[in-house]
Design an enzyme around this catalytic site. Sequence first.
Site, PDB file in Angstrom:
ATOM      1  N   LYS A   1      15.113  -3.012   4.645  1.00  0.00           N
ATOM      2  CA  LYS A   1      14.963  -4.206   3.789  1.00  0.00           C
ATOM      3  C   LYS A   1      14.771  -3.696   2.366  1.00  0.00           C
ATOM      4  O   LYS A   1      13.690  -3.248   1.992  1.00  0.00           O
ATOM      5  CB  LYS A   1      13.743  -5.013   4.247  1.00  0.00           C
TER       6      LYS A   1
ATOM      7  N   GLU B   1       3.334   4.865   1.631  1.00  0.00           N
ATOM      8  CA  GLU B   1       3.202   5.628   0.371  1.00  0.00           C
ATOM      9  C   GLU B   1       2.947   4.597  -0.713  1.00  0.00           C
ATOM     10  O   GLU B   1       3.831   3.824  -1.067  1.00  0.00           O
ATOM     11  CB  GLU B   1       4.472   6.432   0.105  1.00  0.00           C
TER      12      GLU B   1
ATOM     13  N   CYS C   1       5.347   6.011  -8.733  1.00  0.00           N
ATOM     14  CA  CYS C   1       4.054   6.048  -8.037  1.00  0.00           C
ATOM     15  C   CYS C   1       3.212   7.227  -8.503  1.00  0.00           C
ATOM     16  O   CYS C   1       1.999   7.134  -8.586  1.00  0.00           O
ATOM     17  CB  CYS C   1       4.254   6.052  -6.527  1.00  0.00           C
TER      18      CYS C   1
ATOM     19  N   GLU D   1      -3.542   0.616 -11.522  1.00  0.00           N
ATOM     20  CA  GLU D   1      -2.162   1.080 -11.663  1.00  0.00           C
ATOM     21  C   GLU D   1      -1.387   0.063 -12.520  1.00  0.00           C
ATOM     22  O   GLU D   1      -1.325  -1.123 -12.180  1.00  0.00           O
ATOM     23  CB  GLU D   1      -1.501   1.208 -10.283  1.00  0.00           C
TER      24      GLU D   1
END
Length: 486
Positions: free
Chosen positions: A167, A242, A276, A375
């Site tokens: 997906k 992750e 990331c 973040e």
Amino acid sequence: MFVNGQWVPSRSGATFPTTDPSTGRVIAEVPRGDGADVDAAVRAAADVAVEWQFTDAIARAALLRNLAKLVGDNVEELARIEALDSGHYLAKAQELVSAIPLWLEYWAGAADKVGGRTIAVPGNKLSFTLLEPLGVTAHIIPWNYPLLILARSIAPALALGNTCVVKPAEDTSLSALKFAELVSAAGFPDGVFNVVTGYGSEAGAALAAHPEVRGITFTGSTETGREIARLGGQHIAQINLELGGKSPLVVFPDASLDDAVEVAVQGFCSRAGQVCVAGSRLFLHDDIADEFLEKLVARLASATVGDPFDENTTMGPLVSAKQFDRVRQYIEIGKQEATLLYGGDEVAGVDDGGYFVGPTVFVDVPKDARIAREEIFGPVTAVMRWSSTDELIETINDSEFGLFAVLWCRDITSALDTAKRLQVGSVLINDWFGELPMTPHGGHKQSGVGREEGLEAVHGYTQTKHIGINLDRSPSASTDWAGAPL
Ligand code: ADP
């Protein structure tokens, strides 16, 4: 969408628009898959799972090598799709797509080499393990490196005998569809690899929740990872996550400053900070901080933000209006919490409809500021000064995240002592992140569970079966460890 070897629309007929992030204009309509489409894809993948599991590893590897060759032959088209749909500047997209065959070949090579172990049990017995595939694996892909992250996750899954339902992120579906065309041309049997496009809350959630999905790999935000773990937990799927990071880049007093400046710029500006492992906390030793910041500002002046297809561009747009609003909001928060040293303004000379944000540096950032802890996922860094190594390590470790760290330091003892004490999944010393298929990648704490890449990733796509054989001609309970029948 690509389901069971066929190109199909969504069952409902619904579509959604995808945009070019450098202009905000719609470039294509994409099928809006939902639970029914996911169910069809998972069933197709389940129907061929046993046959694929028992296909010779050497044959699975050959198909992955065919695919690697086809990706190599189609770098230009794949890179253009990636640049148009996700905002990677073209030269970077070409570099990234050119690297994808490395992942496919690494796992093709591993297919017939990984295995279980033999175990020294007492008595006249043989005991060993088999590493078996999980069955149907789901791959929920983010929008920052659409094709690379897709490839790094499906390569081990397929090599080790799993079937896949992918997906892609709704902002960047197009390269996954082109990739499916290449998977089909490479000769993979129908149903082994499927792509369902759609929204996270519809297709993504239906895929994570599907009871026949035995393994889920997700890369993305910690918040979404938590929801996927909850959905997958209902049917006890094996889960690799992750997730986010707030990675430190530390400059020691003996560092080579020009190199450290270059890596700091890469650290928070590469992919416009939508990475990331972005080095979004910059820790400068007191002795070199002023000189470093002068050099940093001079270097940032040569960053060129703009159209991904312009050959002078070194930083493209953010991926979507949502990300643009989020990053702009963090910049406003930063102005309240700290001192703006560089950037933070509208970027001049770019398309008004595009989602452009330039490099932005905050200094004098308190360690409990939101821009030092959360973040941001944009080209924004929070600069903090340090003098005591113990305090530095305490500040870095005082975070829910634990993905990655970069140390710029000549003294190997200081570097390794710091590396050993940091609560993160990877530390690079005097080096910058060039993602590789052979080194394990993943996070501690809320940055994730499981490892992508490296032989460590084998555990994310296999399950262990133990087989024990009694070699006595007339088996009895006499070798039981307790000496008595249970
Ligand atoms: P963002 O919020 O920045 O778009 P996410 O981490 O939420 O980033 O998205 C990464 C991937 O996760 C995308 O493919 C997205 O469609 C998918 N996703 C989002 N929400 C869910 C959900 N509730 N269940 C499953 N997948 C989801």
